[in-house]
Design an enzyme around this catalytic site. Structure first.
Site, PDB file in Angstrom:
ATOM      1  N   SER A 185      40.027  27.309  61.031  1.00 34.88           N
ATOM      2  CA  SER A 185      41.062  26.263  61.728  1.00 34.88           C
ATOM      3  C   SER A 185      41.404  24.977  60.803  1.00 34.88           C
ATOM      4  O   SER A 185      42.453  24.707  61.178  1.00 34.88           O
ATOM      5  CB  SER A 185      40.475  25.797  62.899  1.00 34.88           C
ATOM      6  OG  SER A 185      38.908  25.264  62.686  1.00 34.88           O
ATOM      7  N   ARG A 233      45.388  26.131  55.823  1.00 33.13           N
ATOM      8  CA  ARG A 233      46.724  26.078  55.742  1.00 33.13           C
ATOM      9  C   ARG A 233      47.087  26.931  56.721  1.00 33.13           C
ATOM     10  O   ARG A 233      48.045  26.330  57.714  1.00 33.13           O
ATOM     11  CB  ARG A 233      47.404  26.696  54.587  1.00 33.13           C
ATOM     12  CG  ARG A 233      47.438  25.645  53.230  1.00 33.13           C
ATOM     13  CD  ARG A 233      47.977  26.402  52.233  1.00 33.13           C
ATOM     14  NE  ARG A 233      47.091  27.522  51.489  1.00 33.13           N
ATOM     15  CZ  ARG A 233      46.250  27.180  50.451  1.00 33.13           C
ATOM     16  NH1 ARG A 233      46.121  26.287  49.880  1.00 33.13           N
ATOM     17  NH2 ARG A 233      45.543  28.637  50.018  1.00 33.13           N
ATOM     18  N   GLY A 241      44.397  37.984  59.945  1.00 28.09           N
ATOM     19  CA  GLY A 241      45.242  37.963  59.114  1.00 28.09           C
ATOM     20  C   GLY A 241      44.883  38.017  57.785  1.00 28.09           C
ATOM     21  O   GLY A 241      45.572  37.702  56.833  1.00 28.09           O
ATOM     22  N   SER A 244      46.701  42.826  60.237  1.00 27.72           N
ATOM     23  CA  SER A 244      47.908  43.050  59.581  1.00 27.72           C
ATOM     24  C   SER A 244      48.057  41.904  58.325  1.00 27.72           C
ATOM     25  O   SER A 244      47.631  40.761  58.508  1.00 27.72           O
ATOM     26  CB  SER A 244      49.018  42.552  60.396  1.00 27.72           C
ATOM     27  OG  SER A 244      49.604  43.843  60.964  1.00 27.72           O
ATOM     28  N   SER A 245      48.225  42.624  57.078  1.00 23.62           N
ATOM     29  CA  SER A 245      48.307  41.624  56.016  1.00 23.62           C
ATOM     30  C   SER A 245      49.613  40.793  55.934  1.00 23.62           C
ATOM     31  O   SER A 245      49.533  39.752  55.086  1.00 23.62           O
ATOM     32  CB  SER A 245      48.579  42.591  54.869  1.00 23.62           C
ATOM     33  OG  SER A 245      49.513  43.462  54.876  1.00 23.62           O
ATOM     34  N   ASN A 246      50.543  41.188  56.853  1.00 24.09           N
ATOM     35  CA  ASN A 246      51.584  39.957  57.079  1.00 24.09           C
ATOM     36  C   ASN A 246      51.945  40.188  58.495  1.00 24.09           C
ATOM     37  O   ASN A 246      52.306  41.113  59.298  1.00 24.09           O
ATOM     38  CB  ASN A 246      52.719  40.709  56.332  1.00 24.09           C
ATOM     39  CG  ASN A 246      53.886  39.627  56.073  1.00 24.09           C
ATOM     40  OD1 ASN A 246      54.537  39.222  57.272  1.00 24.09           O
ATOM     41  ND2 ASN A 246      54.309  39.410  55.009  1.00 24.09           N
ATOM     42  N   HIS A 248      54.390  34.527  45.182  1.00 21.38           N
ATOM     43  CA  HIS A 248      53.912  33.734  46.215  1.00 21.38           C
ATOM     44  C   HIS A 248      53.560  32.117  45.246  1.00 21.38           C
ATOM     45  O   HIS A 248      53.338  32.464  44.136  1.00 21.38           O
ATOM     46  CB  HIS A 248      52.330  34.525  46.497  1.00 21.38           C
ATOM     47  CG  HIS A 248      52.565  35.285  47.743  1.00 21.38           C
ATOM     48  ND1 HIS A 248      53.004  36.552  47.401  1.00 21.38           N
ATOM     49  CD2 HIS A 248      52.666  35.068  49.246  1.00 21.38           C
ATOM     50  CE1 HIS A 248      53.158  37.259  48.591  1.00 21.38           C
ATOM     51  NE2 HIS A 248      52.937  36.315  49.725  1.00 21.38           N
ATOM     52  N   HIS A 249      53.054  31.289  46.214  1.00 22.11           N
ATOM     53  CA  HIS A 249      52.598  30.244  45.589  1.00 22.11           C
ATOM     54  C   HIS A 249      51.417  30.319  44.809  1.00 22.11           C
ATOM     55  O   HIS A 249      50.636  31.212  44.708  1.00 22.11           O
ATOM     56  CB  HIS A 249      52.524  29.373  46.834  1.00 22.11           C
ATOM     57  CG  HIS A 249      51.511  29.720  47.667  1.00 22.11           C
ATOM     58  ND1 HIS A 249      49.846  29.390  47.499  1.00 22.11           N
ATOM     59  CD2 HIS A 249      51.485  30.568  48.989  1.00 22.11           C
ATOM     60  CE1 HIS A 249      49.363  30.187  48.578  1.00 22.11           C
ATOM     61  NE2 HIS A 249      50.110  30.669  49.455  1.00 22.11           N
ATOM     62  N   LYS A 308      47.682  31.109  45.923  1.00 25.60           N
ATOM     63  CA  LYS A 308      47.288  32.194  46.483  1.00 25.60           C
ATOM     64  C   LYS A 308      45.937  32.951  45.687  1.00 25.60           C
ATOM     65  O   LYS A 308      46.383  32.987  44.352  1.00 25.60           O
ATOM     66  CB  LYS A 308      48.328  33.305  46.747  1.00 25.60           C
ATOM     67  CG  LYS A 308      48.145  34.428  47.484  1.00 25.60           C
ATOM     68  CD  LYS A 308      49.213  35.127  47.976  1.00 25.60           C
ATOM     69  CE  LYS A 308      48.940  36.397  48.752  1.00 25.60           C
ATOM     70  NZ  LYS A 308      48.192  36.207  49.899  1.00 25.60           N
TER      71      LYS A 308
HETATM   72  P1  NAD Z   1      43.031  28.359  53.312  1.00 25.75           P
HETATM   73  O1  NAD Z   1      42.159  28.557  52.010  1.00 25.75           O
HETATM   74  O2  NAD Z   1      44.056  27.390  53.250  1.00 25.75           O
HETATM   75  O3  NAD Z   1      42.301  28.463  54.459  1.00 25.75           O
HETATM   76  C1  NAD Z   1      41.177  29.496  54.775  1.00 25.75           C
HETATM   77  C2  NAD Z   1      40.117  28.540  55.811  1.00 25.75           C
HETATM   78  O4  NAD Z   1      39.190  29.410  56.255  1.00 25.75           O
HETATM   79  C3  NAD Z   1      39.320  27.351  54.974  1.00 25.75           C
HETATM   80  O5  NAD Z   1      39.490  26.320  55.881  1.00 25.75           O
HETATM   81  C4  NAD Z   1      38.115  27.865  54.779  1.00 25.75           C
HETATM   82  O6  NAD Z   1      37.212  26.594  54.752  1.00 25.75           O
HETATM   83  C5  NAD Z   1      37.845  28.778  55.908  1.00 25.75           C
HETATM   84  N1  NAD Z   1      36.657  29.674  55.993  1.00 25.75           N
HETATM   85  C6  NAD Z   1      36.524  30.508  54.987  1.00 25.75           C
HETATM   86  N2  NAD Z   1      35.322  31.113  55.067  1.00 25.75           N
HETATM   87  C7  NAD Z   1      35.047  30.752  56.337  1.00 25.75           C
HETATM   88  C8  NAD Z   1      34.056  31.335  56.994  1.00 25.75           C
HETATM   89  N3  NAD Z   1      33.059  32.246  56.699  1.00 25.75           N
HETATM   90  N4  NAD Z   1      33.875  30.922  58.360  1.00 25.75           N
HETATM   91  C9  NAD Z   1      34.887  29.883  59.019  1.00 25.75           C
HETATM   92  N5  NAD Z   1      35.840  29.642  58.270  1.00 25.75           N
HETATM   93  C10 NAD Z   1      36.035  29.869  56.963  1.00 25.75           C
HETATM   94  O7  NAD Z   1      43.850  29.785  53.168  1.00 25.75           O
HETATM   95  P2  NAD Z   1      45.060  30.090  53.864  1.00 25.75           P
HETATM   96  O8  NAD Z   1      46.319  29.952  53.218  1.00 25.75           O
HETATM   97  O9  NAD Z   1      44.925  29.654  55.269  1.00 25.75           O
HETATM   98  O10 NAD Z   1      44.916  31.606  54.231  1.00 25.75           O
HETATM   99  C11 NAD Z   1      43.842  32.185  55.008  1.00 25.75           C
HETATM  100  C12 NAD Z   1      44.000  33.746  54.617  1.00 25.75           C
HETATM  101  O11 NAD Z   1      45.190  34.089  55.400  1.00 25.75           O
HETATM  102  C13 NAD Z   1      44.183  34.246  53.259  1.00 25.75           C
HETATM  103  O12 NAD Z   1      43.372  35.578  53.160  1.00 25.75           O
HETATM  104  C14 NAD Z   1      45.560  34.495  53.256  1.00 25.75           C
HETATM  105  O13 NAD Z   1      45.912  35.615  52.170  1.00 25.75           O
HETATM  106  C15 NAD Z   1      45.907  34.983  54.406  1.00 25.75           C
HETATM  107  N6  NAD Z   1      47.347  35.038  55.005  1.00 25.75           N
HETATM  108  C16 NAD Z   1      47.569  36.135  55.818  1.00 25.75           C
HETATM  109  C17 NAD Z   1      49.084  36.116  56.218  1.00 25.75           C
HETATM  110  C18 NAD Z   1      49.506  37.200  57.386  1.00 25.75           C
HETATM  111  O14 NAD Z   1      50.389  36.982  57.551  1.00 25.75           O
HETATM  112  N7  NAD Z   1      48.471  38.161  57.605  1.00 25.75           N
HETATM  113  C19 NAD Z   1      49.795  34.728  55.915  1.00 25.75           C
HETATM  114  C20 NAD Z   1      49.196  33.865  55.352  1.00 25.75           C
HETATM  115  C21 NAD Z   1      47.824  33.947  54.740  1.00 25.75           C
END
Ligand code: NAD
Length: 228
Positions: free
Chosen positions: A11, A14, A78, A102-104, A133-134, A137
């Site tokens: 939560s 990002r 996700g 879903s990966s996206n 990507h940024h 990532k």
């Molecule tokens: P991020 O690093 O900003 O956020 C991840 C959060 O999860 C952090 O606050 C971290 O502390 C927390 N976290 C990690 N391990 C945890 C655990 N064991 N228990 C509880 N919380 C935990 O990353 P982000 O940009 O928010 O992306 C998160 C994931 O989502 C990545 O794998 C990213 O590739 C993926 N993503 C998927 C999509 C999609 O459409 N499927 C889109 C964007 C990002």
């Protein structure tokens, strides 16, 4: 109307923050249990969650699925960067609860994955996937590029060169599929204009998943129905 109680793993990340915003503007759902990396697990509170949304890290998946299965609660996931171990876990738990991975989560990419099927008609072309990507990532190539590659290889029935991955700046996600012959180049392109697109897709998926039986679903199933 009773609101859908969402549990949100990751939560403070990002995507987590984006999902909180999207739910604030959605009258059918509420963020009931935000869960971060350093939070203590509250089993009593978890019992009241209607659906989990997880955007965290691959190492969180096992606990997320185990805890959700204990209360028979559906999970929308996700997170990307999964190995075979995590994909097997999704399959295993989908026998007990509805799981959508879903990966996206964008609807445009769901349609793009469907559109790839039409490339079967020009399977003799050369193909190349490219993604941008940024620079924060973690995984490379993106989970989306891997899924597109799997679907493209299935459609054209041949092994293709690995996706090209570019990292830089603040790009939310660009995916291109080039289909090339000596005479023409066809390009399919998807650009995410913000992170909200993934958050909206995940919340739409959660609202849909609470009405499904146990099984492994993808975002495309929300739009087109479950693939046989
Ligand atoms: P991020 O690093 O900003 O956020 C991840 C959060 O999860 C952090 O606050 C971290 O502390 C927390 N976290 C990690 N391990 C945890 C655990 N064991 N228990 C509880 N919380 C935990 O990353 P982000 O940009 O928010 O992306 C998160 C994931 O989502 C990545 O794998 C990213 O590739 C993926 N993503 C998927 C999509 C999609 O459409 N499927 C889109 C964007 C990002």
């Amino acid at each position: 109307m009773k609101k859908i109680k969402v549990g949100l793993v990751g939560s403070s990340g990002r995507m987590g923050k984006e999902i909180i915003q999207v739910i604030e503007n959605n009258s059918r759902c509420e963020v009931f249990y935000p869960f971060g990396r350093n939070d203590k697990w509250d089993a009593k509170k978890a019992k009241s969650v209607d659906v989990w949304i997880d955007f965290s890290s691959p190492d969180a998946l096992k606990d997320v699925l185990k805890r959700a299965a204990e209360t028979k609660t559906p999970v929308v996931c996700g997170t990307t960067g999964f190995s075979k171990k995590e994909k097997d876990l999704l399959e295993q738990y989908a026998k007990k609860i509805p799981v959508l991975w879903s990966s996206n989560m964008s609807l445009g990419v769901a349609v793009l994955n469907e559109a790839l099927k039409s490339l079967a008609a020009i399977s003799h072309f050369d193909f190349q996937i490219e993604e941008i990507h940024h620079n924060r990532k973690k995984d490379k190539p993106s989970g989306t590029a891997i899924t597109l590659q799997e679907n493209l290889e299935k459609a054209v029935d041949k092994k293709l060169p690995a996706p090209l991955a570019i990292r830089g700046g603040g790009v939310f996600g660009v995916h291109k599929i080039y289909s090339m012959s000596d005479e023409e180049v066809l390009t399919f392109e998807h650009s995410a204009l913000n992170r909200t697109v993934f958050a909206k897709g995940a919340v739409q998926a959660a609202e849909w998943l609470v009405k499904q039986k146990p099984g492994l679903y993808q975002i495309r199933d929300v739009l087109f129905g479950k693939q046989k």
